[in-house]
Design an enzyme around this catalytic site. Structure first.
Site, PDB file in Angstrom:
ATOM      1  N   CYS A  72       0.858  -1.180   0.000  1.00  0.00           N
ATOM      2  CA  CYS A  72       0.000   0.000   0.000  1.00  0.00           C
ATOM      3  C   CYS A  72       0.898   1.236   0.000  1.00  0.00           C
ATOM      4  CB  CYS A  72      -0.865  -0.037   1.264  1.00  0.00           C
ATOM      5  SG  CYS A  72      -1.796   1.465   1.543  1.00  0.00           S
ATOM      6  N   THR A  74       0.012   4.339   0.461  1.00  0.00           N
ATOM      7  CA  THR A  74      -0.374   5.260   1.532  1.00  0.00           C
ATOM      8  C   THR A  74       0.286   4.853   2.850  1.00  0.00           C
ATOM      9  OG1 THR A  74      -2.494   5.553   0.413  1.00  0.00           O
ATOM     10  CG2 THR A  74      -2.357   6.304   2.692  1.00  0.00           C
ATOM     11  N   CYS A 179      -1.150   4.232  -6.092  1.00  0.00           N
ATOM     12  CA  CYS A 179      -1.973   3.546  -5.082  1.00  0.00           C
ATOM     13  C   CYS A 179      -2.172   2.140  -5.620  1.00  0.00           C
ATOM     14  CB  CYS A 179      -3.315   4.270  -4.922  1.00  0.00           C
ATOM     15  SG  CYS A 179      -4.581   3.313  -4.060  1.00  0.00           S
TER      16      CYS A 179
HETATM   17  N1  DGL Z   1      -4.171   0.764  -1.612  1.00  0.00           N
HETATM   18  C1  DGL Z   1      -3.778   1.920  -0.866  1.00  0.00           C
HETATM   19  C2  DGL Z   1      -2.550   2.578  -1.523  1.00  0.00           C
HETATM   20  O1  DGL Z   1      -1.787   1.914  -2.183  1.00  0.00           O
HETATM   21  C3  DGL Z   1      -4.813   2.958  -0.592  1.00  0.00           C
HETATM   22  C4  DGL Z   1      -6.239   2.593  -0.561  1.00  0.00           C
HETATM   23  C5  DGL Z   1      -6.956   3.266   0.591  1.00  0.00           C
HETATM   24  O2  DGL Z   1      -7.173   4.489   0.518  1.00  0.00           O
HETATM   25  O3  DGL Z   1      -7.247   2.551   1.551  1.00  0.00           O
HETATM   26  O4  DGL Z   1      -2.317   3.748  -1.352  1.00  0.00           O
END
Ligand code: DGL
Length: 248
Positions: A72, A74, A179
């Site tokens: 992820c 984030t 993301c």
């Molecule tokens: N999959 C997450 C990323 O790579 C973000 C998704 C979310 O906002 O939960 O940033």
């Protein structure tokens, strides 16, 4: 017994990262944790994202994982550094927006759009990756990860949303999928650009990094050691004190 590798994301986004890891490391076993209770990470304050990410890391290490992949962007830009210092003897691989590979290959006059969550957009780590290079245009898409999580097969809706985002950037040379959920919309973006766009996704790089880290730390599974498995877990209730309640 071969210890598994833990992979986590807030939902389905990290599955693409898992796919690359499992393909590159066919002898390894994996545990995939989707932190659905805390989805979406991208719209939360950084303290909350960090808390959720620690809890996932803690859960996976307590399940005897020999390494974890933060699948992820984030969670990586927000909390990877702290997770690494908390688990300083463990292998912790993150997933970052592929800004550097894109900058390397970008034509001198070309520019790229980096599509990210709101939390990634405002993170210091992302700003560092951008290196003040004006050829990378960062765009936050606050609703997008949730749209993909809940209805990734609703192509017309996603198409409409993305056409709106890219309307002003029709001459972009590349798009960075910042993301992990966005890997599901790569084909829609290609269609919007009539196939004339380069797409950068950090998933493959994260898998390569995992392989490298396992090899240099002597943790890589040997061929035929055991039959590799993949186990899927998901949180369904708010985690408390780094403990998650999970369902298989
Ligand atoms: N999959 C997450 C990323 O790579 C973000 C998704 C979310 O906002 O939960 O940033």
């Amino acid at each position: 017994m071969v210890r598994p590798i833990g992979v986590f994301d807030s939902g389905v986004g990290g599955l693409n990262v898992l796919k690359h890891c499992a393909k590159l490391l066919p002898e390894e076993s994996f545990i995939y944790l989707a932190d659905k209770a805390n989805m979406p990470y991208g719209n939360k304050p950084k303290e909350e994202i960090a808390r959720a990410a620690y809890a996932c890391a803690d859960t996976l290490f307590s399940l005897n994982c020999k390494a974890i992949v933060i699948a992820c962007n984030t969670a990586t830009v927000t909390a990877a550094e702290q997770i690494r210092s908390l688990y300083s003897t463990r292998v912790v691989v993150g997933l970052e927006p592929a800004v550097r590979p894109c900058i390397k290959e970008l034509g001198r006059r070309g520019y790229a759009v980096a599509l990210v969550t709101s939390a990634t957009f405002s993170s210091e780590r992302f700003r560092m990756l951008l290196e003040n290079d004006k050829r990378i245009v960062p765009i936050a898409a606050p609703e997008l990860a949730m749209m993909i999580e809940s209805s990734k097969d609703d192509i017309p809706r996603l198409n409409q949303y993305l056409s709106g985002i890219f309307r002003d950037y029709s001459d972009a040379e590349a798009v960075i999928l910042g993301c992990s959920h966005y890997s599901y919309i790569a084909d829609i973006i290609r269609d919007i650009y009539g196939g004339n766009i380069k797409i950068y996704d950090g998933a493959e790089g994260a898998a390569r990094r995992l392989k490298y880290c396992l090899e240099i730390s002597g943790l890589a599974a040997q061929k035929g050691e055991t039959k590799p498995t993949i186990r899927f877990l998901s949180t369904y209730k708010k985690m408390q004190n780094a403990e998650s309640r999970m369902q298989n």
